[in-house]
Design an enzyme around this catalytic site. Structure first.
Site, short mmCIF file in Angstrom:
data_model
loop_
_atom_site.label_atom_id
_atom_site.label_comp_id
_atom_site.label_asym_id
_atom_site.label_seq_id
_atom_site.Cartn_x
_atom_site.Cartn_y
_atom_site.Cartn_z
N CYS A 16 0.82 -1.21 0.00
CA CYS A 16 0.00 0.00 0.00
C CYS A 16 0.86 1.26 0.00
CB CYS A 16 -0.92 0.04 1.22
SG CYS A 16 -2.11 -1.30 1.27
N SER A 112 -5.84 -3.17 3.18
CA SER A 112 -5.09 -2.99 1.94
C SER A 112 -5.76 -1.94 1.07
CB SER A 112 -5.02 -4.33 1.18
OG SER A 112 -4.30 -4.18 -0.02
N CYS A 113 -4.98 -1.38 0.17
CA CYS A 113 -5.54 -0.49 -0.85
C CYS A 113 -4.78 -0.73 -2.14
CB CYS A 113 -5.46 0.97 -0.43
SG CYS A 113 -3.79 1.63 -0.36
N GLU A 114 -5.46 -0.49 -3.24
CA GLU A 114 -4.82 -0.66 -4.52
C GLU A 114 -3.96 0.56 -4.82
OE1 GLU A 114 -7.82 -1.66 -7.40
OE2 GLU A 114 -8.11 -3.63 -6.50
#
Length: 129
Positions: A16, A112-114
């Site tokens: 991330c 989480s993050c894209e």
């Protein structure tokens, strides 16, 4: 790359915080290694929920892979109408879901993050803390 514990039962994926874009095959390998690692690092009684801030409407690759490892995945949008800030209802849902999940001591929250979503992730983490 791996993950970082931010609270006793909450973890953020290192990816991330990276500007590196992983090819799909490398990303798949990375997630499989992380899934294996979390199952090795936490007691067998642990249950995992992953919150993923992502783009698009279809099921994310993140959710597709982690669900194979007995991880419950909740996909959230990464932005709302082009802004990297979500409606209060979605933020509230994330906070309530995370809070109720962490009431059980054996539950682990993965966040989480894209790519490109770290500003939203920073805001969400601040709300969470």
């Amino acid at each position: 790359m791996g993950f970082r514990n931010v609270l006793d039962n909450s973890t953020v994926f290192d990816l991330c915080f990276s500007t590196e874009v992983l090819e799909e095959e490398v990303f798949t390998i990375f997630l499989r290694q992380i899934a294996t690692q979390i199952h090795e690092d936490f007691p067998p009684s642990s249950r995992f929920m992953a919150c993923n801030f992502r783009e698009g409407e279809k099921k994310s690759k993140f959710a597709e892979i982690l669900s194979q490892y007995d991880v419950t995945v909740v996909d959230y949008p990464r932005q709302y109408e082009g802004c990297p800030l979500l409606p209060m209802a979605i933020i509230h849902h994330f906070l309530r879901a995370s809070d109720s999940w962490l009431l059980e001591p054996s539950n682990i929250l993965l966040i989480s993050c894209e790519r490109g979503g770290w500003p939203l992730l920073a805001f969400i983490m601040a709300c969470f803390f």
